[in-house]
Scaffold this active site. Structure first.
Site, PDB file in Angstrom:
ATOM      1  N   SER A 298       1.935   3.632   5.464  1.00 54.00           N
ATOM      2  CA  SER A 298       0.665   3.936   4.821  1.00 54.00           C
ATOM      3  C   SER A 298      -0.479   3.030   5.321  1.00 54.00           C
ATOM      4  O   SER A 298      -0.887   3.135   6.470  1.00 54.00           O
ATOM      5  CB  SER A 298       0.835   3.843   3.306  1.00 54.00           C
ATOM      6  OG  SER A 298      -0.258   4.404   2.638  1.00 54.00           O
ATOM      7  N   ASP A 309      -5.894   2.005  18.648  1.00 53.82           N
ATOM      8  CA  ASP A 309      -6.842   2.976  19.216  1.00 53.82           C
ATOM      9  C   ASP A 309      -8.105   2.311  19.754  1.00 53.82           C
ATOM     10  O   ASP A 309      -8.682   2.761  20.741  1.00 53.82           O
ATOM     11  CB  ASP A 309      -7.229   4.019  18.160  1.00 53.82           C
ATOM     12  CG  ASP A 309      -6.195   5.131  18.038  1.00 53.82           C
ATOM     13  OD1 ASP A 309      -5.169   5.074  18.755  1.00 53.82           O
ATOM     14  OD2 ASP A 309      -6.397   6.059  17.222  1.00 53.82           O
ATOM     15  N   LYS A 323       3.892   7.592   6.896  1.00 53.37           N
ATOM     16  CA  LYS A 323       3.295   8.158   5.686  1.00 53.37           C
ATOM     17  C   LYS A 323       1.784   8.118   5.814  1.00 53.37           C
ATOM     18  O   LYS A 323       1.160   7.072   5.666  1.00 53.37           O
ATOM     19  CB  LYS A 323       3.724   7.402   4.424  1.00 53.37           C
ATOM     20  CG  LYS A 323       3.189   8.066   3.150  1.00 53.37           C
ATOM     21  CD  LYS A 323       3.354   7.207   1.923  1.00 53.37           C
ATOM     22  CE  LYS A 323       2.761   7.904   0.693  1.00 53.37           C
ATOM     23  NZ  LYS A 323       1.313   8.118   0.777  1.00 53.37           N
TER      24      LYS A 323
END
Length: 438
Positions: A298, A309, A323
């Site tokens: 999460s 990224d 998740k």
């Protein structure tokens, strides 16, 4: 000329007529689709009512209409996804206790993976952690009750209880030939979500165990405290089951000065949201390594994936849990509610976390580092140790308490060699520091 005008008017009239006819057909087609959809909806509801009526009338057991409706709602919600479910009066009450009050528990976060109740991560320092529960353990039974077809909330409700009471979990663990039975005594769950240590003179180790409301403030204090001497940071998110979204966003913002951090997208545009970084919140630009594993879920995946990224950090370890969905609790009566998945998280590159997780840049399995000792140095080391022991007899033992106090904030080479993932992360960080000339 007059005929030309009439001809032009004729074409215009035909065009208008065709346009009106097309519009009428389009509206008629739209109305027909709407009517078909409504008819299908009514037909489905009628089918549902008929089934309820037949079961109520002919089922071998005497089941009330209220019980049948509860079972129907439970089945519908649990079949949507692993995190949506119907909260009965008891479930809804337990959820409120979990949110607002103090309760006894084990200190584990669980999820459903491939239909099995799976430990996402034990929370550090809790009864489950001390008993040896590990991320990835599959829970087969809770107090001899099978977890097959059990919802997450049902499992949590059974595992939660009065502080000091025992519970027994039967688990399946990778690498073990047969199921393990682990006995745990419930305790009051209190969590130290952030702590920091030093590695050598210029690397700072920051461990985040869960994302509670104090994470950003605590990490900020820790980094600022040692900022003058820090040349690199290890951010450890292993076995971190997640928590508050705003804290995950805030943590990334400490290291990234611009661009999107994460977005959430749902069926309804009103549920869409984009969270972006701001340069005023950035506190350091030193090289960064993030440690993750299968217990990172999460919010941990948002932080590690977003930093990856942005090319801001090297992610080391194992693939995360996966998740990446957003749940809300919607009351349907004063005493009952549904927990529904309304959106999914997306990283800055547009990739989703759900069911996929974050793949590390460098995959490293847990374990100890093999160290080849120099046998020729043993005699000298033994002699030194012997002399130190003799001095202690004469001068008295050094103050151990102070030494232990200091060791709480220091990670030694010996500790690093017992943790392969940390060792690789530190070595990468040292290489980045040299490359950047820091």
């Amino acid at each position: 000329m007059k005929n030309k005008k009439l001809l032009t008017l004729g074409f215009a009239s035909v065009t208008v007529a065709l346009a009106l006819l097309f519009s009428t057909n389009l509206l008629a087609s739209t109305d027909e689709k709407s009517e078909d959809k409504e008819a299908s909806r009514l037909e489905s509801l009628a089918k549902f009512t008929k089934v309820i009526s037949i079961v109520e009338q002919y089922n071998v057991d005497d089941v009330t209409i209220e019980e049948l409706m509860d079972k129907a709602l439970e089945g519908m919600m649990s079949n949507l996804d692993a995190h949506s479910n119907y909260l009965t009066q008891k479930d809804y009450k337990n959820l409120k206790v979990q949110t607002n009050g103090e309760f006894g528990g084990l200190g584990i976060t669980v999820g459903v993976r491939d239909g099995a109740l799976t430990v996402i991560a034990p929370i550090e320092g809790t009864p489950a952690d001390k008993a040896g529960i590990k991320a990835g353990d599959i829970i087969l039974k809770i107090n001899n009750e099978s977890t097959l077809n059990m919802t997450i909330d049902e499992a949590v409700s059974i595992m939660r209880g009065k502080v000091g009471t025992p519970i027994e979990l039967m688990i399946v663990r990778e690498g073990e030939s047969k199921p393990l039975t682990i006995k745990i005594v419930r305790g009051t769950i209190t969590i130290e979500s952030v702590y920091a240590k030093s590695i050598g003179n210029d690397i700072q180790y920051v461990r985040v165990t869960s994302f509670d409301k104090k994470v950003v403030d605590e990490v900020t204090k820790a980094i600022k405290k040692r900022k003058p001497t820090t040349k690199g940071v290890v951010l450890d998110l292993r076995n971190n089951p997640g928590g508050l979204l705003d804290q995950a966003v805030g943590l990334v913002d400490l290291f990234v000065d611009e661009g999107d951090i994460v977005s959430q997208k749902g069926r309804n545009k009103a549920d869409d949201e984009i969270y972006s970084a701001s340069s005023k919140n950035t506190i350091t630009d030193v090289p960064l390594v993030v440690l993750v594993n299968g217990g990172s879920a999460s919010a941990s995946e948002i932080v590690s994936g977003s930093l990856q990224d942005h090319k801001r950090a090297i992610v080391v370890g194992q693939n995360t849990f996966g998740k990446g969905s957003v749940q809300v609790v919607l009351p349907i009566t004063e005493e009952e509610a549904i927990k529904l998945t309304i959106a999914r998280y997306y990283l800055p590159s547009g990739r989703t976390i759900q069911a996929l997780g974050v793949k590390p840049d460098i995959e490293v399995f847990p374990g100890e580092v093999t160290v080849n000792k120099n046998e020729f140095a043993i005699k000298e080391a033994d002699l030194k140790k012997h002399l130190e022991e003799e001095l202690e007899k004469v001068e008295g033992k050094k103050e151990e308490d102070e030494a232990q106090k200091d060791s709480k904030y220091i990670i030694t080479d010996e500790m690093i060699n017992k943790d392969m993932q940390l060792k690789v992360g530190v070595d990468i960080l040292k290489a980045l520091i040299i490359t950047k000339g820091l």
